[in-house]
Scaffold this active site. Structure first.
Site, short mmCIF file in Angstrom:
data_model
loop_
_atom_site.label_atom_id
_atom_site.label_comp_id
_atom_site.label_asym_id
_atom_site.label_seq_id
_atom_site.Cartn_x
_atom_site.Cartn_y
_atom_site.Cartn_z
N ASN A 150 31.55 -11.57 -15.99
CA ASN A 150 31.83 -10.45 -15.07
C ASN A 150 32.80 -10.79 -13.94
O ASN A 150 33.42 -9.89 -13.38
CB ASN A 150 30.53 -9.85 -14.52
N GLU A 248 22.51 -19.25 -10.68
CA GLU A 248 22.66 -17.93 -10.08
C GLU A 248 22.40 -16.93 -11.18
O GLU A 248 23.11 -16.92 -12.19
CB GLU A 248 24.07 -17.72 -9.51
N CYS A 282 26.33 -8.93 -10.15
CA CYS A 282 24.93 -9.30 -9.91
C CYS A 282 24.47 -8.82 -8.55
O CYS A 282 23.27 -8.72 -8.28
CB CYS A 282 24.72 -10.80 -10.08
N GLU A 459 25.74 -21.65 -3.37
CA GLU A 459 27.15 -21.82 -3.72
C GLU A 459 28.02 -21.35 -2.57
O GLU A 459 27.58 -20.63 -1.69
CB GLU A 459 27.49 -20.98 -4.96
#
Ligand code: ADP
Length: 479
Positions: A150, A248, A282, A459
């Site tokens: 994505n 993640e 997300c 991150e």
């Protein structure tokens, strides 16, 4: 027959053991290219080359690393149109979003070029007389990076850049749906003069190529972005191999609209958060939790704007929403639209659209009259679908916002300092947004979630050092 796009292993372009097709979800007649599938031996060779190269890279020094990252950033900027067009073609987000994502990738490399110069440690006096203590950060070695489709350049960038900045070598396994953008990134990294073996690209299915990377004994750490089941599997394999792991995963992000919200701000934040990038983020807002007193006005205006969104080919200049990424994802989205109706929601939109090219087009969907316990409010859909849940006060809104296994991003639209403050403190998520969409973040601050959304250190920004380095404490007695 077009030329096969190859893997990048030990500084050379490798054929692989098979070939996969890359097709444009806006137009299935558009064959973007054929991409080499790495064999398990290719993955092993990539990891061995990375291990060999990392020894010199670890001591190359901050200037060398910073210079490489700057050159990569310049390479991305120079090839921005080519990268963004590939991204829009293979992933399906509209060109404007693809350009923004490509720019973001260059910014990320520039940020970590600076960070390479700022790898700091601590000097602390010992509790014992005459001893000095120094705490420094050291690279881990080879890191395996597994990325989703994505954000085909931003996510590889925010994993590759800190990995290299802190002295690690990399084996990147991009998603099988978007190998083209990753291959261009590999080309840019190679052209930037990356030392042989420091960066490697292995393409192909997760179950073969990804799994081989996860299990390779040279790999010391794994950073993964993708689905919950895959994340769980990778964490189990990583634990067996005693590897550091960062995951993640999903989200079911709430956007709360309070009675005192600025209606224009609330509708705009919800429209953007729920539907831009076809809802395939997300951090997308998939649950709109709306106070009863503003509910009807909000739903009327949002429905009007959703219906007016132009769904179309990702490269068409007037498209606002591109196609869904794949046939499987579209089938899953359409099943959730049916489920919403079966669970008792009033469904607006959500149907498949037939346009002039054959693609996976879907009208954005609102599920009105949803309740928190419904499956459409609990399971991540990962498409242009948002549930609207009516609530009667702040406490109920907060309760519903937290009524999920996930905890990535949470938003509230309000003009009340008290609501905003309470929400920021009590919502269970790694990121909180007040009057801004749940999706869309800066690159120099931590990114990640709580509960089932994330596992391991954060991150992005300076937080990335926690994952990509290990600390060493030394004690010196001068005598
Ligand atoms: P999505 O639903 O977004 O495709 P996945 O978790 O399936 O999410 O994919 C994310 C990334 O993980 C992709 O690069 C995919 O190839 C990879 N992957 C999938 N299965 C595995 C696995 N068993 N081991 C390692 N990587 C995997």
């Amino acid at each position: 027959m077009s030329r096969i796009q190859r893997n990048f292993v030990a500084g050379a372009w490798w054929e692989g053991a098979g070939v996969m097709e890359n097709r444009n979800p806006s137009d299935l007649d558009d064959l973007i290219g054929l991409y080499a599938i790495a064999s398990p031996e290719d993955v092993a060779d990539a990891c061995a080359a990375a291990a060999e190269a990392q020894r010199a890279w670890a001591v190359a020094g901050p200037q060398v690393r910073a210079d490489l990252l700057h050159r990569i950033a310049r390479g991305i900027a120079k090839r921005e149109t080519e990268v963004a067009t590939m991204l829009a073609r293979e992933e399906g987000k509209i060109l404007a979003e693809a350009i923004a994502e490509t720019r973001r990738a260059a910014q990320v490399f520039r940020f970590y070029a600076g960070e390479a110069l700022r790898v700091a440690g601590d000097a602390i006096a010992s509790v014992r007389q005459g001893i000095d203590i120094e705490v420094v950060r050291e690279p881990l070695g080879v890191v395996g990076l597994i990325t989703p489709w994505n954000f085909p350049i931003a996510i590889p960038a925010w994993k590759v850049a800190p990995a290299l900045a802190y002295g690690n070598s990399v084996v990147l396994k991009p998603a099988e749906l978007t190998p083209g953008t990753a291959r261009l990134l590999a080309r840019i990294i190679a052209d930037a003069g990356c030392p042989v073996g420091v960066f490697n690209l292995v393409m192909g299915p997760g179950t073969s190529v990804g799994a081989a990377l996860v299990d390779d004994p040279h790999v010391k750490a794994l950073s993964f972005t993708g689905s919950v089941p895959t994340g769980r599997r990778i964490a189990q394999s990583a634990a067996a191999g005693m590897k550091r792991v960062q995951l993640e995963m999903g989200g079911k992000n709430p956007m709360v609209i309070m009675e005192d919200a600025d209606l224009e701000v609330a509708v705009s934040a919800s429209l953007n958060g729920s539907f831009f990038s076809t809802g395939q983020r997300c951090t997308a807002s998939s649950r709109l939790i709306v106070h009863a007193s503003i509910h009807d006005a909000f739903v009327d205006e949002l429905s009007r704007q959703v219906a007016a969104l132009k769904v179309g080919h990702a490269l068409a200049p007037d498209s606002q929403i591109g196609p869904v990424v794949s046939a499987e994802q579209l089938a899953s989205n359409l099943a959730y639209v049916d489920l919403a109706a079966a669970e008792g929601c009033e469904v607006r939109g959500g149907e498949r659209l037939a346009l002039s090219t054959q693609g996976f087009f879907q009208r954005p969907a609102l599920f009105l009259g949803a309740r928190s316990e419904m499956r459409v409010c609990q399971e991540e859909i990962f498409g242009p679908c948002a549930s609207v849940i009516k609530v009667s006060d702040f406490d109920e809104a907060l309760h519903v916002a937290n009524d999920t296994a996930f905890g990535l991003s949470a938003g509230i639209c309000t003009r009340s300092l008290r609501y905003a403050r309470e929400f920021r403190r009590r919502v269970q998520s790694g990121m909180v947004m007040v009057n801004v969409p749940t999706a869309g973040v800066d690159y120099h601050v931590p990114f990640g979630g709580s509960k089932g959304s994330s596992f391991g250190p954060r991150e992005q920004g300076r937080a990335a050092a926690e994952f990509y380095t290990s600390s060493k404490t030394s004690y010196v007695f001068a005598g």
